[in-house]
Design an enzyme around this catalytic site. Structure first.
Site: not given
Ligand code: URA
Length: 435
Positions: A82, A161, A168, A183, A187
Site C-alpha cells: 500500500h 474508512d 476527506r 485509514s 483496511k
Molecule cells: N491511502 C489511504 O488508503 N488512506 C489515506 O489516508 C492515504 C493514502
C-alpha cells in the site's frame, strides 16, 4: 455524548476517549452523524493531531466497522502493498505482477484517488472492460488460478474508512498522520494478508512533506501492523517530483506497461523493483535472502514473466490483454496543450503537488464526491528536475476531453516548474527501509 462536544474537545486539542471516537466513527458510518459534523471533526484532527494511543483506538474501531476477510483458502504467504499516496504512482500495476510472477499470491484491495493523489482503482478502471469488484469466492478463485487479483475496497471491509476517505478527499482533510495511519491500517488489517509492504511517500507531492513526518507515519503503521501479528516493511520514498513521466489514469497504465516491457522511466522501474523485492522477501519466496529476492524480481521483469502475469490479470478481470500491444485500445483524449519553457537553464524543481492538482483539474481526479473521472485526461512530463532546458522547449503536455479544463490545467502545470541557472543536486529516491 454529543457530536458538538466531541468536535470542540478535539478543536481545543484534547485527547478523545475510545468511547468518543467510537461514537463519532460508528455514528457517521451508520448515518446518524452527518457529513458536516464528521468533516468538522476531521478538520480538528488535522489541525490538532491525535496521540498514538488515540490512533490505535481509531484504527481498531475502523477495522471492526466491517468484515475481516479470511484468505486462508489461498495457499502461501499473502503479501499486500500500500502506498500512502503520491503523484504518478503507478507502482501497484507493476509491482503486483512482478511479485505474483515470483510466486507471491496477490489478493489485494486498492483505493481510489485522494485529493491531488491518484488511486490504483481509478487507473485500473481506465482499462476498458476492467472490473474492480468481485464476490469473495471469485476473488479467492482468481488468486488461486492466476496468482493475482486486485479489486476496490468493498463496502464490507472497513466501511468507516470507505465513507471517511470519500469525505476527506473533498474536504481538505487528508494530511494527518493519524488519519492516514488509521485509514490504511484499518483496511489492511481487515483485508486478511499475512504481510504488508508500505510505500511511505515523502515530499511536495505526498501528504507527508518532510522526512521526519514520513518516518513517524511509517513507524506508527509498522508498529500497529506488528501489534496485530503481521509481518511489516515500510519503504520511505521520495515524492518531491512526480514518479515517472505520466500523471493521470490511462496514461499511467501505458507507462506501467512500458516498464513491464523493459522500458519506462528509471525512477518508477527502480522503486517498483525495490517494492517487489520486499514483497518477495516477506512472502517467504527467497528464503529470507534480500539479494536473492532482488535477483528474482529482476529476472521476472527481464524475462517477460511479469508482463505475461499482467496480461493474465487484465484478462481475468474483464479487460483486453491486447492493451499491451496496442495502446490506442486505452482511448485517446480529444485535446492536448503543450507547455513550453520561457527561459534557459535547468529544472530546479517540479512540484509534484502542483502537477497532481493540475491533473485533477484537467479531469483526471475528482473535486466533488460524485464527479466522474475523465480517464484519458492527464499530463506527460517531458522534462523533470535536473534536466536542461532552452527557451521554447517542451516541458509537458496536458490533455483531456474538456478544452477549458485542459487549458486551465496547462497554466497550472507551467507553475509547477522552477527553472534556474544551476543544476540541482540529485535526491535519493529510496530514503529508508524500516522492517
Ligand atoms: N491511502 C489511504 O488508503 N488512506 C489515506 O489516508 C492515504 C493514502
Amino acid at each position: 455524548m454529543n457530536a458538538i462536544d466531541i468536535i470542540n474537545k478535539k478543536r481545543l486539542g484534547g485527547a478523545l476517549s475510545p468511547d468518543e471516537i467510537e461514537y463519532m466513527v460508528m455514528g457517521f458510518t451508520e448515518g446518524a452523524i452527518p457529513d458536516y459534523q464528521m468533516s468538522a471533526l476531521l478538520m480538528a484532527i488535522c489541525l490538532q493531531g491525535m496521540t498514538k494511543e488515540e490512533t490505535v483506538q481509531l484504527t481498531g474501531i475502523m477495522r471492526d466497522s466491517g468484515e475481516t476477510v479470511d484468505l486462508s483458502e489461498i495457499k502461501g504467504v499473502k503479501v499486500d502493498k500500500h502506498s500512502t499516496g503520491g503523484v504518478g504512482d503507478k507502482t501497484t500495476l507493476i509491482v503486483a505482477p512482478i511479485a505474483a510472477a515470483c510466486g507471491v499470491p496477490i489478493a489485494k484491495m486498492s483505493g481510489r484517488g485522494l485529493g491531488f493523489t491518484g488511486g490504483t482503482v481509478d487507473k485500473m478502471e481506465s482499462i476498458p472492460g476492467f472490473v474492480t469488484s468481485m464476490e469473495r469466492d471469485e476473488f479467492i478463485r482468481s488468486v488461486n488460478e492466476t496468482g493475482i487479483a486486485v479489486i476496490g475496497q468493498t463496502g464490507h471491509i472497513a466501511p468507516a474508512d470507505k465513507k471517511m476517505y470519500a469525505l476527506r478527499d473533498v474536504t481538505g482533510t487528508t494530511e494527518s498522520i493519524s488519519l492516514i495511519t488509521s485509514s490504511i491500517m484499518s483496511k489492511k488489517l481487515a483485508a486478511g494478508a499475512d504481510a504488508i509492504v508500505l510505500d511511505v511517500k515523502c515530499g511536495a507531492g505526498a501528504f507527508m512533506k518532510t522526512y521526519e513526518d514520513a518516518r513517524e507515519l511509517a513507524t506508527w503503521m509498522v508498529d500497529i501492523g506488528k501489534g496485530s501479528g503481521k509481518s511489516m516493511t515500510a519503504v520511505i520514498s521520495d515524492m518531491e517530483q512526480p514518479l515517472g513521466r505520466a500523471v493521470g489514469n490511462s496514461v499511467e497504465v501505458r507507462e506501467a506497461i512500458d516498464v513491464l516491457q523493459g522500458g519506462g522511466p528509471e525512477d518508477i522501474r527502480a522503486l517498483s523493483l525495490r517494492l517487489a523485492a520486499e514483497m518477495v522477501l516477506l512472502g517467504d519466496c527467497a528464503g529470507g535472502d534480500r539479494a536473492k529476492a532482488e535477483t528474482m524480481v529482476l529476472e521476472a521483469l527481464d524475462s517477460g514473466a511479469a508482463l505475461e502475469k499482467f496480461r493474465q490479470f487484465v484478462a481475468n478481470q474483464g479487460g483486453d490483454p491486447a492493451i499491451t500491444e496496442d495502446e490506442k485500445l486505452l482511448g485517446e483524449p480529444a485535446f492536448a496543450v503543450d507547455v513550453r519553457a520561457e527561459n534557459d537553464g535547468y529544472i530546479t524543481a517540479l512540484d509534484a503537488m502542483q502537477i497532481g492538482l493540475a491533473s485533477q483539474h484537467t479531469g483526471a481526479g475528482r473535486e466533488k464526491k460524485e464527479d466522474e473521472i475523465d480517464m484519458t485526461a492527464g499530463i506527460l512530463l517531458e522534462k523533470k528536475t535536473g534536466e536542461e532546458v532552452r527557451r521554447g522547449d517542451l516541458l509537458c503536455t496536458v490533455f483531456g476531453n474538456d478544452k477549458a479544463k485542459v487549458e486551465a490545467g496547462a497554466r497550472e502545470a507551467f507553475k509547477a516548474y522552477s527553472i534556474g541557472p544551476e543544476r540541482p543536486e540529485k535526491t535519493e529516491l529510496i530514503k529508508e527501509i524500516i522492517d
